[in-house]
Design an enzyme around this catalytic site. Sequence first.
Site, PDB file in Angstrom:
ATOM      1  N   GLU A 171     -32.256 -25.336 -58.566  1.00  0.00           N
ATOM      2  CA  GLU A 171     -32.516 -24.262 -57.603  1.00  0.00           C
ATOM      3  C   GLU A 171     -33.575 -24.601 -56.555  1.00  0.00           C
ATOM      4  OE1 GLU A 171     -33.266 -20.585 -59.665  1.00  0.00           O
ATOM      5  OE2 GLU A 171     -31.259 -20.528 -60.519  1.00  0.00           O
ATOM      6  N   GLU A 367     -26.387 -21.823 -65.373  1.00  0.00           N
ATOM      7  CA  GLU A 367     -27.147 -20.639 -65.788  1.00  0.00           C
ATOM      8  C   GLU A 367     -26.315 -19.419 -65.471  1.00  0.00           C
ATOM      9  OE1 GLU A 367     -31.059 -20.117 -64.163  1.00  0.00           O
ATOM     10  OE2 GLU A 367     -31.570 -22.226 -64.410  1.00  0.00           O
TER      11      GLU A 367
HETATM   12  O1  IFM Z   1     -35.555 -17.947 -65.322  1.00  0.00           O
HETATM   13  C1  IFM Z   1     -34.899 -18.337 -64.162  1.00  0.00           C
HETATM   14  C2  IFM Z   1     -34.637 -19.828 -64.156  1.00  0.00           C
HETATM   15  O2  IFM Z   1     -35.808 -20.557 -64.293  1.00  0.00           O
HETATM   16  C3  IFM Z   1     -33.983 -20.227 -62.856  1.00  0.00           C
HETATM   17  N1  IFM Z   1     -32.823 -19.424 -62.592  1.00  0.00           N
HETATM   18  C4  IFM Z   1     -32.941 -18.006 -62.703  1.00  0.00           C
HETATM   19  C5  IFM Z   1     -33.564 -17.631 -64.029  1.00  0.00           C
HETATM   20  C6  IFM Z   1     -33.706 -16.106 -64.147  1.00  0.00           C
HETATM   21  O3  IFM Z   1     -34.508 -15.623 -63.118  1.00  0.00           O
END
Ligand code: IFM
Length: 461
Positions: A171, A367
């Site tokens: 990210e 994720e």
């Molecule tokens: O916890 C975060 C993660 O570190 C990166 N993506 C989003 C998740 C939830 O906010």
Amino acid sequence: MAGRIGVPVFRFPERFVWGGATAAAQIEGGAEEDGRGDSVWDVFCREAGRIAGGETPARACEFRTRWRDDVALMRELGLRAFRFSVSWSRVMPDGTGRPGPGLSFYQKLTDALLEVGIRPYVTLYHWDLPQALQDRGGWLNRDSADWFADYAEVMGRALGDRVKDWITFNEPQIFLGFGYAHHSHAPGLALPLAEVFPAVHHVNLAHGRAVVRLRSAVPDARIGFAIATKIGIPRDESDPACVEAARRATIDPEWTGDHETLLNNAWWADPMVHGRYPDALHRHLPEFAASVTAADLAEIRQPLDFFGYNYYFGSIVEPGDGGGWRRVAEPPGAPRTMFGWPVHPTGLYWAARFFHEAYGLPQYVFENGLSGMDWVSLDGAVHDPQRIDFLTRYLREFERAHLAGVPLEGYFHWSLLDNFEWAQGYRERFGLVHVDYATQRRTPKDSAWWFREVIRASRGG
Ligand code: IFM
């Protein structure tokens, strides 16, 4: 067990990988162990007012000491893969030079995972730059591309005989958007976009150089990235104009002039996959765009094995004026997670389709999940029916993408454990496993047992 919500069987490709995801700063704790140096997040958390409740990741889930038990738990939960990130400052306290004793933690963790048949996926960078490198300008310093490439090679040489799946950056939208432009994440800068774009470019260059160095250290590595996603979701799927508006919202950056600009997928995916920056850069920062050399772009564009992304929610859009698009407001009372994020399952289908059409690589969701109001009930269990419903809906949409012909490689739930949610501290609970931070007791939630059954039933589907 899963209670009254049934266990769906999803039809994914035979090779499809089911896993859980975490990040070093969010779970490890052990801030002082291994001679570890500070990361930008350690420093940021010490500043008053930065983190909800003044909380810090110093202990987090104490994964640094409890990892053996957590690996056993992962096995019990039937996970096939575990995505973890490396704390750069645990391996190299100052960010450069020879690795220190912290390296062996990741070697032992890898061995333990493989012993129980869990495939390790290693993220090299999940936001926690060594503070020593931040003191030298962080990602604003062009040398950061080489610092990162050196570190990537160290990790490749240390783990590459056992770890084959590598993610360079997690990210970049967020650690630069919120860390360099919006000041709500470490290192807390609030720079104008013209000053942030060099950092964008250095991160892209760092990715390219790291891929080259990893491939030399691990010839059979599979390498990609995990971008955050800004996804346009057509208000009306049957209307081609809405679909086109959503596609543009996904891969054609809008220039809002602030950190929101950086959230678009294309700032990273276009250079990394196609070796060019989106036209918006040439329109809005022509001098900077002209300064980017063809040689840099060639370095950034390396062959990749997969296109990884993290998906939580998108924006519902419809055609706007002048061939553009505009957001459609959420209906009153629309479902939201504890974080306040909207629930947008169809966005996962559209993410998969738009990324497939634009970039063509096999895809992973690295994720996906939600924060819930989870607590241990009087019966000792953690009942989280919303998470089960949420995952069912999102996985159905991911399956729809597979059935529509998008090549899918795997799905990783965020997160394995409740953990330190950055500026929100410990308020948001994203885990399949509940963590009582006072006792460090782990309690798998109903969704964890449900997920185990989904993996079993859907394997090889
Ligand atoms: O916890 C975060 C993660 O570190 C990166 N993506 C989003 C998740 C939830 O906010």
